[in-house]
Design a protein around this motif. Sequence first.
Motif, PDB file in Angstrom:
ATOM      1  N   ASN A 267       0.835  -1.219  -0.028  1.00 23.40           N
ATOM      2  CA  ASN A 267       0.018  -0.104  -0.057  1.00 23.40           C
ATOM      3  C   ASN A 267       1.005   1.271  -0.233  1.00 23.40           C
ATOM      4  N   TRP A 268       1.064   1.804  -1.185  1.00 29.54           N
ATOM      5  CA  TRP A 268       1.906   3.233  -1.242  1.00 29.54           C
ATOM      6  C   TRP A 268       1.528   4.105  -0.368  1.00 29.54           C
ATOM      7  N   GLN A 269       0.244   4.126   0.068  1.00 29.08           N
ATOM      8  CA  GLN A 269      -0.155   5.415   1.042  1.00 29.08           C
ATOM      9  C   GLN A 269       0.643   5.162   2.018  1.00 29.08           C
ATOM     10  N   LEU A 270       1.172   4.235   2.325  1.00 28.74           N
ATOM     11  CA  LEU A 270       1.948   4.255   3.729  1.00 28.74           C
ATOM     12  C   LEU A 270       3.293   5.388   3.653  1.00 28.74           C
ATOM     13  N   PHE A 271       3.627   5.325   2.521  1.00 26.13           N
ATOM     14  CA  PHE A 271       4.862   6.133   2.647  1.00 26.13           C
ATOM     15  C   PHE A 271       4.770   7.403   2.518  1.00 26.13           C
TER      16      PHE A 271
END
Length: 473
Positions: A267-271
């Motif tokens: 989940n690239w939102q984590l970054f």
Amino acid sequence: MADLSKSALLSAHDLTSQRWVMVSVMLGTGIVSINNNSFNPAIPQFMHDFRLAEVSVSWLMIIFLLTMSLSLLLASFLSQRFGQRRIYLISLFVFMMSSVLGAFATQFSVVLAARALQGISNGLMVPLSLGILYSVIPKNERSAVTGQWSGMMMLSLAAGPMIGALVLAWLDWQSLFLINIPLACFAWIIGCIFIPKPMVQVQPVSFNWSSFVWLTGSVVSLLVALSQVQQLADLSGYLFILLLLVSLFSAGLFYRTRHNQLFPIINWQLFQSSIFNKSLIISTAHTAALFILLLLIPLLIQNTLSLSVLWTGFLLMISALITSLCAKRVAQYLNQQNAKWLVSIGLCFSSMGFIGLSLIQTNALWPIAVCLIIHSVGFGLSYMPATTTGLNQLEQQVLINQGASLNNLLRRLFATIAVLFAALYLQLQTHYSLPTDSISAVQIHAIHELFAVCASMMLLVLPLVLKFPSAKL
């Protein structure tokens, strides 16, 4: 009266089943956890028996780490798709059969195949074990069971190196596989009998197979490419360049699919959280340095210093115990302490331990032991607070779960690459040594330089801690 007797019998039967489920799960996960690092002291013996160079023998660690990391991604999907009982028992059976395969292996490639299967089993069994226990244990008893499970895991990880060393001192490396078979068989039979079948039918779920394939292809291609390097001239070889291009191409396709799938592996939102990113970098650097140490210590003690494998097992066991005790102590007081300072102090201790290891000029064992203890204290103080600080920055529970999974994945993947780079450096240093140089002296010098690199890694990530929030967790 008859109803009361029947109820009592059912209650006694349930209690007996619970106990046998605990035996199966604790024994099964305990075996695979011990197996995780019981092979570390065997690295020099594999080098001798199969006449392997450093890069080749490093795959003993790499293949296990890699397959375990990738199978962790599959654990949740497979348990939802086929049921956690079925996946757990299949994984335990695969672990048992892979131990048979490894025990009778006469080629190193077969040993690696066995270790790969064991890594897959480990990656699937450990995440599912608590879920299976929770399915049979009442809610009011789960905290105690979780404590027992955690204690068993810490004890297994600490005992693994010493058990491996004892087996190697009295028997041979094949016995590292053989000792798994009767215990795994017993745990599997008990599990088949007592682990209850799910009452609710499992539902079909989706999985992002394309991203999984591209990620796997990218990492494996990179590792195989690096393994082809025997000398610097190989960096311009066609096979190395081809594998490197395949790795980059697969990585590009993996990144490209990030928005096209409903179920992303990452989940690239984590970054978007800078604190989470910093904690991830710190945890990854810590783990990479730790696994480099686990590769170098057996080589240093058994190959260059020509000491018994028992010393390797003893020192690694003490290190694991100290790390576990420090981590447990930190967990008790983390809410009362500033995580920023805990991580800072821990990183300083870890770097001091590595600096000490890089400067040791004597063949005495006690300076190595002291430096390992210092590093272990540092790792125990800083690893969990760094990870917890990052996860606490994620607001939603689903993001916290995904963040923890991402942390586990990246730590292990980067550790595999770090181990291979360390082995490659050792091999190149030996290859380019002068004919008049002592191989032992060259290896000691290279090992010292790698310890210095590990110390530099700890010091380089130290400034990231200054960005951590000052509020108490």
